[in-house]
Design an enzyme around this catalytic site. Structure first.
Site, PDB file in Angstrom:
ATOM      1  N   PRO A 267       0.821  -1.207   0.000  1.00 39.64           N
ATOM      2  CA  PRO A 267       0.000   0.000   0.000  1.00 39.64           C
ATOM      3  C   PRO A 267       0.862   1.266   0.000  1.00 39.64           C
ATOM      4  O   PRO A 267       1.670   1.483   0.898  1.00 39.64           O
ATOM      5  CB  PRO A 267      -0.812  -0.129   1.291  1.00 39.64           C
ATOM      6  CG  PRO A 267      -0.815  -1.586   1.585  1.00 39.64           C
ATOM      7  CD  PRO A 267       0.513  -2.084   1.113  1.00 39.64           C
ATOM      8  N   GLU A 268       0.708   2.051  -1.028  1.00 41.78           N
ATOM      9  CA  GLU A 268       1.424   3.318  -1.162  1.00 41.78           C
ATOM     10  C   GLU A 268       0.368   4.389  -1.446  1.00 41.78           C
ATOM     11  O   GLU A 268      -0.818   4.132  -1.255  1.00 41.78           O
ATOM     12  CB  GLU A 268       2.465   3.214  -2.295  1.00 41.78           C
ATOM     13  CG  GLU A 268       3.419   2.043  -2.079  1.00 41.78           C
ATOM     14  CD  GLU A 268       4.391   1.802  -3.223  1.00 41.78           C
ATOM     15  OE1 GLU A 268       4.764   2.768  -3.896  1.00 41.78           O
ATOM     16  OE2 GLU A 268       4.781   0.642  -3.429  1.00 41.78           O
TER      17      GLU A 268
ATOM     18  N   LYS B 222       0.869   7.874   3.385  1.00 42.39           N
ATOM     19  CA  LYS B 222       0.233   6.556   3.423  1.00 42.39           C
ATOM     20  C   LYS B 222      -0.658   6.401   4.654  1.00 42.39           C
ATOM     21  O   LYS B 222      -1.127   5.302   4.959  1.00 42.39           O
ATOM     22  CB  LYS B 222       1.296   5.453   3.413  1.00 42.39           C
ATOM     23  CG  LYS B 222       2.273   5.542   2.240  1.00 42.39           C
ATOM     24  CD  LYS B 222       3.375   4.510   2.343  1.00 42.39           C
ATOM     25  CE  LYS B 222       4.494   4.799   1.353  1.00 42.39           C
ATOM     26  NZ  LYS B 222       5.629   3.861   1.508  1.00 42.39           N
TER      27      LYS B 222
ATOM     28  N   ARG C  85      -0.326  -9.555   8.881  1.00 39.83           N
ATOM     29  CA  ARG C  85       1.002  -9.446   9.488  1.00 39.83           C
ATOM     30  C   ARG C  85       1.023  -8.543  10.723  1.00 39.83           C
ATOM     31  O   ARG C  85       2.055  -8.392  11.359  1.00 39.83           O
ATOM     32  CB  ARG C  85       2.017  -8.968   8.468  1.00 39.83           C
ATOM     33  CG  ARG C  85       2.508 -10.142   7.664  1.00 39.83           C
ATOM     34  CD  ARG C  85       3.549  -9.787   6.656  1.00 39.83           C
ATOM     35  NE  ARG C  85       3.816 -10.958   5.855  1.00 39.83           N
ATOM     36  CZ  ARG C  85       4.336 -10.929   4.644  1.00 39.83           C
ATOM     37  NH1 ARG C  85       4.654  -9.799   4.080  1.00 39.83           N
ATOM     38  NH2 ARG C  85       4.548 -12.040   3.994  1.00 39.83           N
TER      39      ARG C  85
ATOM     40  N   ARG D 216      16.077  -3.464   0.569  1.00 42.81           N
ATOM     41  CA  ARG D 216      14.786  -3.641  -0.103  1.00 42.81           C
ATOM     42  C   ARG D 216      14.968  -4.212  -1.503  1.00 42.81           C
ATOM     43  O   ARG D 216      15.903  -3.842  -2.218  1.00 42.81           O
ATOM     44  CB  ARG D 216      14.065  -2.286  -0.229  1.00 42.81           C
ATOM     45  CG  ARG D 216      13.713  -1.675   1.095  1.00 42.81           C
ATOM     46  CD  ARG D 216      12.565  -2.440   1.752  1.00 42.81           C
ATOM     47  NE  ARG D 216      12.403  -2.057   3.144  1.00 42.81           N
ATOM     48  CZ  ARG D 216      12.501  -2.916   4.168  1.00 42.81           C
ATOM     49  NH1 ARG D 216      12.771  -4.170   3.954  1.00 42.81           N
ATOM     50  NH2 ARG D 216      12.320  -2.501   5.389  1.00 42.81           N
TER      51      ARG D 216
END
Length: 290
Positions: free
Chosen positions: A2-3, A54, A129, A280
Site C-alpha cells: 500500500p502506497e 500513506k 502481518r 529492499r
DNA sequence: AGTATCCTGGAA
DNA sequence: TTCCAGGATACT
C-alpha cells in the site's frame, strides 16, 4: 504494498461509504492494534476521511479522530448486511468465505444504512502481518501530517518540482531509498519507486545528488505518471491490498519492473534484474537505466 | 549505511 | 525446518 495510490483509493471509498455513519461500538479483538480509548469513538459520527502520505484519518463529530496506518497488509473493508462478502487477503491460499475472519483484528460496528432498519453496517480492519496500527486521538493533534512521523512534502500536494529538485540535489543517498523516505517526500513505496525509475531510465543505485536537472525533472514526472496510473487502476493488489469494498485493484497488471525480474524490460527488452538496495528488493533494467 | 524489530504464510 | 519479505522506526 500500500502506497499513495492504494491508500488514496481506500480513502475515496471510505469517504463515499463510511462518512455519515455513526459508530455504535468498537470490537478490538487484538488489543495491541488499537491505542487510545475506544469510548471516544462509540456513539460518534464520521464526518470525513483524510490521507497524509500513506496514513489515513477518520474524523468524528466529537473532536476525536481515528488515525490508521495499514502498513504492509492492512485492509479496511466496509460492508453492510446485504452486500456479498468481499474478497480477502490474496496472499493466503486458504480463502475464507466471509468476514470477519482470523485476520480481522478490529471491528467498527456502524448504524444502519438508509432505509434498512435492522441491518447494520460494519468496518473491518484485517491485517495478517499485524504491522498496522489504529490510534484514537484528539482531532487537534491531527491537523497536519506531523502525527504520521514528520512526513515530507507529498506528490500532487506540496511537493513541487522545485522542492523535488532541491531534495534530490542535496541528498547523498541512493535515489531509490530517497524516493521511499517518507520524511523526505511522502507517498512513494517500493512499487512506484521501481517503476518510476525505469520510466525515467535512471538507475536505482545512482547517488541522488549525481542526477542532473534534466534527469531530476524527468524522474519527477515519471513518478507522478506511475502514481496516477496506480490511482486510475485502483491500486496494486500484489499482496493483500483491497479497496474499501474489499475489491482488488489492477495496477499489478501494469507493473513495469516490480516483481518482473527475469522478464524483459518494457523499454528495451533486456532481462530485468533484482538486487537489494537499503535492504529492499529492487527491480531494474541494467541496460536502459543509467 | 547497515541491522534488528514487529509478524505471518509461503518458498526453499 | 529454516529462511525471507517488507513500512517504518530504533539503534549501532
Amino acid at each position: 504494498m500500500p502506497e499513495l495510490p492504494e491508500v488514496e483509493t481506500i480513502k475515496l471509498g471510505l469517504q463515499k461509504y463510511l462518512v455519515g455513519h455513526k459508530i455504535t461500538g468498537v470490537d478490538a479483538r487484538l488489543k495491541k492494534m488499537v491505542t487510545g480509548d475506544t469510548k471516544h469513538v462509540t456513539g460518534a459520527k464520521v464526518t470525513g476521511v483524510r490521507r497524509f502520505g500513506k496514513g489515513l484519518v477518520i474524523d468524528l463529530d466529537n473532536n476525536y479522530s481515528i488515525a490508521i496506518h495499514i502498513k504492509l497488509t492492512g485492509q479496511l473493508i466496509y460492508a453492510d448486511a446485504k452486500r456479498k462478502p468481499p474478497k480477502e487477503i490474496k496472499v493466503i491460499k486458504e480463502m475464507h468465505s466471509s468476514l470477519p475472519n482470523k485476520w480481522t483484528h478490529v471491528i467498527f460496528h456502524l448504524d444502519s444504512p438508509r432505509g434498512e432498519a435492522g441491518r447494520n453496517s460494519v468496518l473491518y480492519y484485517n491485517d495478517f502481518r499485524q504491522f498496522g496500527w489504529i490510534r484514537i486521538i484528539k482531532s487537534e493533534k491531527l491537523k497536519d501530517e506531523s502525527f504520521f512521523g514528520s512526513l515530507g512534502p507529498e506528490f500532487f500536494k506540496d511537493l513541487t518540482l522545485g522542492k523535488f529538485m532541491e531534495i534530490v540535489g542535496k541528498s547523498k543517498v541512493a535515489i531509490k531509498p530517497l524516493l521511499m523516505d517518507q520524511k523526505k517526500m511522502s507517498g512513494v513505496g517500493n512499487i512506484y519507486a521501481n517503476d518510476g525509475l525505469n520510466l525515467a531510465k535512471i538507475s536505482p543505485q545512482r547517488k541522488a545528488s549525481s542526477l542532473n536537472q534534466t534527469e531530476i525533472k524527468t524522474l519527477y514526472h515519471a513518478i507522478e505518471k506511475v502514481l496516477k496510473k496506480g490511482i486510475e487502476t485502483g491500486g496494486a493488489s500484489e499482496l493483500s491490498y483491497v479497496n474499501a469494498l474489499g475489491q482488488e485493484g489492477t495496477y499489478q497488471n501494469h507493473f513495469i519492473t516490480y516483481g518482473r525480474e527475469g522478464k524483459p524490460c518494457k523499454n528495451c527488452g533486456t532481462i530485468l534484474k533484482k538486487i537489494k538496495i537499503g535492504g529492499r528488493g529492487t527491480y531494474f533494467c541494467p541496460t536502459c537505466q543509467r
